[in-house]
Scaffold this motif. Structure first.
Motif, PDB file in Angstrom:
ATOM      1  N   GLY A  61       0.799  -1.218   0.000  1.00 55.85           N
ATOM      2  CA  GLY A  61       0.000   0.000   0.000  1.00 55.85           C
ATOM      3  C   GLY A  61       0.833   1.270   0.000  1.00 55.85           C
ATOM      4  O   GLY A  61       0.316   2.355   0.246  1.00 55.85           O
ATOM      5  N   ALA A  62       2.110   1.158  -0.291  1.00 51.30           N
ATOM      6  CA  ALA A  62       2.989   2.327  -0.278  1.00 51.30           C
ATOM      7  C   ALA A  62       2.769   3.221  -1.499  1.00 51.30           C
ATOM      8  O   ALA A  62       2.980   4.422  -1.423  1.00 51.30           O
ATOM      9  CB  ALA A  62       4.445   1.891  -0.216  1.00 51.30           C
ATOM     10  N   VAL A  63       2.364   2.643  -2.620  1.00 51.62           N
ATOM     11  CA  VAL A  63       2.114   3.417  -3.839  1.00 51.62           C
ATOM     12  C   VAL A  63       0.752   3.054  -4.396  1.00 51.62           C
ATOM     13  O   VAL A  63       0.208   1.979  -4.117  1.00 51.62           O
ATOM     14  CB  VAL A  63       3.194   3.156  -4.918  1.00 51.62           C
ATOM     15  N   GLN A  64       0.200   3.964  -5.196  1.00 54.53           N
ATOM     16  CA  GLN A  64      -1.082   3.697  -5.827  1.00 54.53           C
ATOM     17  C   GLN A  64      -0.873   2.899  -7.106  1.00 54.53           C
ATOM     18  O   GLN A  64       0.145   3.032  -7.777  1.00 54.53           O
ATOM     19  CB  GLN A  64      -1.787   4.999  -6.175  1.00 54.53           C
ATOM     20  N   GLU A  69      -2.625  -1.894 -13.658  1.00 52.37           N
ATOM     21  CA  GLU A  69      -2.368  -2.739 -12.488  1.00 52.37           C
ATOM     22  C   GLU A  69      -3.658  -2.996 -11.710  1.00 52.37           C
ATOM     23  O   GLU A  69      -3.887  -4.102 -11.227  1.00 52.37           O
ATOM     24  CB  GLU A  69      -1.325  -2.069 -11.592  1.00 52.37           C
ATOM     25  N   LEU A  70      -4.510  -1.991 -11.623  1.00 52.34           N
ATOM     26  CA  LEU A  70      -5.788  -2.172 -10.939  1.00 52.34           C
ATOM     27  C   LEU A  70      -6.634  -3.204 -11.670  1.00 52.34           C
ATOM     28  O   LEU A  70      -7.260  -4.062 -11.043  1.00 52.34           O
ATOM     29  CB  LEU A  70      -6.528  -0.839 -10.838  1.00 52.34           C
ATOM     30  N   PRO A  75     -10.158  -6.913 -11.240  1.00 59.43           N
ATOM     31  CA  PRO A  75     -10.942  -6.662 -12.456  1.00 59.43           C
ATOM     32  C   PRO A  75     -12.420  -6.410 -12.178  1.00 59.43           C
ATOM     33  O   PRO A  75     -13.107  -5.806 -13.000  1.00 59.43           O
ATOM     34  CB  PRO A  75     -10.740  -7.927 -13.282  1.00 59.43           C
ATOM     35  N   TRP A  76     -12.919  -6.810 -11.029  1.00 57.04           N
ATOM     36  CA  TRP A  76     -14.322  -6.587 -10.709  1.00 57.04           C
ATOM     37  C   TRP A  76     -14.654  -5.099 -10.621  1.00 57.04           C
ATOM     38  O   TRP A  76     -15.819  -4.699 -10.776  1.00 57.04           O
ATOM     39  CB  TRP A  76     -14.696  -7.286  -9.390  1.00 57.04           C
ATOM     40  N   VAL A  77     -13.659  -4.255 -10.400  1.00 61.62           N
ATOM     41  CA  VAL A  77     -13.890  -2.811 -10.323  1.00 61.62           C
ATOM     42  C   VAL A  77     -14.400  -2.290 -11.663  1.00 61.62           C
ATOM     43  O   VAL A  77     -15.196  -1.351 -11.712  1.00 61.62           O
ATOM     44  CB  VAL A  77     -12.577  -2.086  -9.924  1.00 61.62           C
TER      45      VAL A  77
END
Length: 83
Positions: A61-64, A69-70, A75-77
């Motif tokens: 969680g250090a970088v977005q 990558e998301l 992939p449900w997003v």
């Protein structure tokens, strides 16, 4: 005419210039290929290390994450059937 006639050596390269610019003998094709393979392997190792570090930073969680990558991790997003 000038310095050549007097027998003085040619000027030395400046401090910022590499000393290998004046080679007595050119390198062979085999030497070039081995250098190129070594250079490519070092670059691939650096890229792999950077990729692993990025993956570890994302996991902690250090970088977005960027969009790609998301999509790879969640992939449900991007599923519009939910709405």
């Amino acid at each position: 005419m000038g310095a050549e006639a007097e027998g003085t050596p040619p000027p030395q390269p400046a401090a910022g210039e590499p000393a290998t610019t004046t080679r007595a003998q050119p390198i062979s094709a085999a030497q070039f290929l081995s250098w190129k393979q070594r250079k490519d392997a070092e670059e691939a190792a650096r890229k792999a290390e950077a990729t692993q570090k990025r993956a570890a930073d994302i996991a902690s969680g250090a970088v977005q994450m960027n969009g790609r990558e998301l999509f790879q991790h969640e992939p449900w997003v991007f599923d519009n059937n939910i709405y």
